[in-house]
Write a protein that holds these residues in place. Structure first.
Motif, PDB file in Angstrom:
ATOM      1  N   LEU A 225       0.824  -1.208   0.000  1.00  0.00           N
ATOM      2  CA  LEU A 225       0.000   0.000   0.000  1.00  0.00           C
ATOM      3  C   LEU A 225       0.857   1.257   0.000  1.00  0.00           C
ATOM      4  N   GLY A 226       1.968   1.211   0.733  1.00  0.00           N
ATOM      5  CA  GLY A 226       2.856   2.367   0.788  1.00  0.00           C
ATOM      6  C   GLY A 226       3.454   2.693  -0.568  1.00  0.00           C
ATOM      7  N   LEU A 227       3.959   1.662  -1.260  1.00  0.00           N
ATOM      8  CA  LEU A 227       4.526   1.885  -2.591  1.00  0.00           C
ATOM      9  C   LEU A 227       3.470   2.388  -3.571  1.00  0.00           C
ATOM     10  N   ALA A 228       2.252   1.824  -3.469  1.00  0.00           N
ATOM     11  CA  ALA A 228       1.171   2.269  -4.354  1.00  0.00           C
ATOM     12  C   ALA A 228       0.842   3.736  -4.113  1.00  0.00           C
ATOM     13  N   TRP A 229       0.799   4.117  -2.840  1.00  0.00           N
ATOM     14  CA  TRP A 229       0.456   5.503  -2.504  1.00  0.00           C
ATOM     15  C   TRP A 229       1.569   6.460  -2.918  1.00  0.00           C
ATOM     16  N   PHE A 230       2.812   6.104  -2.612  1.00  0.00           N
ATOM     17  CA  PHE A 230       3.940   6.965  -2.984  1.00  0.00           C
ATOM     18  C   PHE A 230       4.037   7.114  -4.505  1.00  0.00           C
ATOM     19  N   THR A 231       3.792   5.988  -5.216  1.00  0.00           N
ATOM     20  CA  THR A 231       3.842   6.045  -6.676  1.00  0.00           C
ATOM     21  C   THR A 231       2.752   6.959  -7.223  1.00  0.00           C
ATOM     22  N   TYR A 232       1.539   6.818  -6.687  1.00  0.00           N
ATOM     23  CA  TYR A 232       0.441   7.687  -7.105  1.00  0.00           C
ATOM     24  C   TYR A 232       0.789   9.159  -6.844  1.00  0.00           C
ATOM     25  N   ASN A 233       1.284   9.444  -5.647  1.00  0.00           N
ATOM     26  CA  ASN A 233       1.639  10.826  -5.313  1.00  0.00           C
ATOM     27  C   ASN A 233       2.677  11.377  -6.285  1.00  0.00           C
ATOM     28  N   TYR A 234       3.669  10.556  -6.621  1.00  0.00           N
ATOM     29  CA  TYR A 234       4.742  11.042  -7.501  1.00  0.00           C
ATOM     30  C   TYR A 234       4.238  11.258  -8.927  1.00  0.00           C
ATOM     31  N   ILE A 235       3.395  10.347  -9.408  1.00  0.00           N
ATOM     32  CA  ILE A 235       2.863  10.494 -10.763  1.00  0.00           C
ATOM     33  C   ILE A 235       2.019  11.773 -10.869  1.00  0.00           C
ATOM     34  N   VAL A 236       1.229  12.023  -9.828  1.00  0.00           N
ATOM     35  CA  VAL A 236       0.312  13.164  -9.867  1.00  0.00           C
ATOM     36  C   VAL A 236       1.021  14.483  -9.614  1.00  0.00           C
ATOM     37  N   SER A 237       1.966  14.493  -8.656  1.00  0.00           N
ATOM     38  CA  SER A 237       2.520  15.782  -8.211  1.00  0.00           C
ATOM     39  C   SER A 237       4.034  15.874  -8.259  1.00  0.00           C
ATOM     40  N   GLN A 238       4.726  14.789  -8.627  1.00  0.00           N
ATOM     41  CA  GLN A 238       6.187  14.733  -8.597  1.00  0.00           C
ATOM     42  C   GLN A 238       6.740  14.877  -7.174  1.00  0.00           C
ATOM     43  N   HIS A 239       5.907  14.580  -6.192  1.00  0.00           N
ATOM     44  CA  HIS A 239       6.321  14.524  -4.788  1.00  0.00           C
ATOM     45  C   HIS A 239       5.796  13.210  -4.218  1.00  0.00           C
TER      46      HIS A 239
END
Length: 537
Positions: A225-239
């Protein structure tokens, strides 16, 4: 532990008492004019905006079709989405009642897991009864039922983690650790505690290889779940972290002792059974435990609650006597209540040979404190709902009536404005539209607004191109429990030539919280001049 020891009938009775106390709390103070359905925080409407967009478009978005990372409780949004779907054609009152029902369910889960953990650790049904009843009658926990926030869910999940851990159900420990992290992100630090227990003690496994295997087992679901969330955050906002972290965090370890003191002073000591301070004093019994097979297990509720408090006060810059800030710490309260009763149980074993006199005295004190706080907190709930309904909700409905749907608006409190106006909305704090600050120049030119709403006590507007369109004042500021500056809010438009884009500067006032920032925005002058309100900007 057999079914008779679990006593499902007694637990069911306590849950029924919890429901009755929740209803009584709602009706405890129905002052004239302060008896509306709603929520005591605008942030609840932010969750519901995300839930609505998630249901309609599949986007985790504040503005339709524009994915963002502002909401830090995706599991709560996921639970709200079907409630919105069921009630979307029944009106906002049905939606609010549905959210109340979800809050009440979380409260029942807190009681269930608190009962389960206290019975497992103390081996005394009377301790479990006292813990469950204290939680069922706790005014601040009942307040959260009507708050519409993820507070109760986070508290229930943390207790569920302990329950699964005590029975060494490692896959369930892993799952609940993952779920609580996507409910309240700071709870992810609890994973470190359990890995530390596994690696540095011998109670679960011997040998480094076996310990690492066990640690890996409880890490699988949090990692996925952590990797999925971090990946989503990075794709959307580059953070990699949610936008709220970058705009709200204020890490300053030098002030940690002061913040921790404030959390005790303004939140814990206003919560039964800690009001008189005795609830904290009994925690001293943990220095020397008797008749305890596993001391680490016995201390888990206390340890996890302290870790949760420390992490929160390390991240949040201000803690005052308000639900706005208290909500971050409330998930720790059921565990602290549980820990206090386990401490009383230890004192009774040490001083009174296990007699129940001390336990019942402590329980009586907790109920007395709850009775004292019951009416004031019910009063605060209704007044805060009134403030949100006559402020943010009223402003949103005014915008929906007077501003074309195709135009953008902006708001310092975006929840109700985003939900009821159904306009694309810029979050002036940056949390839900982070590009307003991250890509300020291009974003602001590409998204000119027609009007914007402000907390008048937090912002100061440049008068050159601004005009006050609507002014909202909710009588005496003393009615506000959540935040004094929300007692006065304004809708601001711009003046100049028709269709002209004007640049308006807005500064923060000295009494504003740290995440409020000064900004410039582009406003499109309407064809017809705004009717000016009497109070100047």
């Amino acid at each position: 532990m057999n079914m008779q020891e679990r006593s499902p009938l007694m637990l069911s009775i306590i849950m029924l008492i919890s429901i009755i106390m929740t209803v009584l709390f709602w009706y405890a103070n129905r002052l004239p004019g302060f008896h509306q359905l709603g929520f005591p925080l605008d942030d609840t409407w932010i969750h519901l905006v995300y839930a609505r967009n998630l249901w309609h478009s599949g986007y985790y978005a504040f503005n339709p079709g524009i994915a963002t990372t502002g909401d830090t409780a995706p599991l709560w949004v996921l639970l709200l989405a079907p409630i919105y779907a069921i009630t979307q054609h029944l009106g906002s009152k049905a939606l609010i009642l549905g959210v109340y029902a979800l809050g009440a369910l979380c409260q029942l889960l807190i009681i269930y897991f608190a009962w389960d953990v206290s019975l497992y650790l103390s081996k005394k049904r009377v301790v479990a009864i006292a813990v469950a009843l204290t939680i069922a009658m706790s005014p601040i926990l009942i307040f959260t039922v009507f708050g519409g926030m993820e507070v109760g869910l986070a508290a229930a999940l943390m207790l569920a983690i302990i329950s699964c851990y005590l029975r060494r159900r490692w896959w369930l420990v892993s799952l609940t650790l993952a779920l609580v992290a996507v409910t309240r992100p700071e709870a992810a630090f609890i994973w470190l505690l359990f890995c530390g227990i596994i690696l540095f003690t011998r109670q679960h496994a011997t040998g480094l290889r076996n310990k690492l295997k066990l640690c890996a087992k409880i890490t699988i679901f949090p990692l996925i779940l952590g990797l999925a969330w971090f990946t989503y955050n990075y794709i959307v906002s580059q953070h990699i972290f949610p936008a709220s972290f970058y705009f709200k965090e204020d890490i300053n370890l030098l002030y940690l002792p002061i913040r921790f003191y404030k959390s005790i002073r303004y939140v814990i000591l206003d919560t039964p059974p800690f009001i008189a301070g005795i609830g904290l004093i009994v925690l001293l019994a943990y220095w020397k435990l008797r008749d305890v097979v596993n001391k680490i297990d016995y201390c888990l509720p206390l340890i996890i609650s302290i870790i949760f408090l420390i992490v929160n006060v390390s991240l949040v810059s201000s803690l005052t006597h308000t639900f706005y800030y208290a909500r971050y710490l409330i998930p720790a309260i059921p565990m602290l209540i549980l820990a206090s009763y386990l401490g009383v149980h230890q004192l009774s074993l040490r001083l009174f040979a296990g007699k129940l006199n001390l336990l019942w005295c402590f329980f009586g004190l907790a109920i007395l404190e709850s009775a004292v706080m019951f009416y004031p907190l019910s009063n605060a709930l209704h007044k805060n709902i009134y403030v949100i309904n006559t402020g943010q909700v009223a402003m949103a409905k005014w915008i929906a009536k007077h501003i074309p749907k195709s135009e953008w608006v902006a708001a310092s409190d975006v929840g109700a404005v985003g939900y009821f106006s159904q306009h694309n909305t810029i979050d002036l704090a940056g949390l839900n539209t982070p590009n307003f600050f991250w890509h300020a120049k291009s974003y602001r030119k590409e998204h000119p607004i027609s009007v914007f709403t402000l907390l008048h006590g937090a912002y100061r507007v440049d008068k050159e191109h601004a005009v006050l369109v609507k002014h909202f004042l909710y009588g005496s500021k003393k009615i506000v429990f959540t935040w004094a500056i929300v007692a006065e809010q304004i809708i601001v438009g711009c003046k100049g030539k028709p269709n002209q884009l004007v640049n308006i500067h807005v500064n923060r006032r000295k009494n504003s919280v740290s995440f409020i920032r000064p900004f410039n925005l582009y406003c499109r002058v309407p064809q017809h001049a705004w009717p000016q309100a009497k109070k100047p900007v």
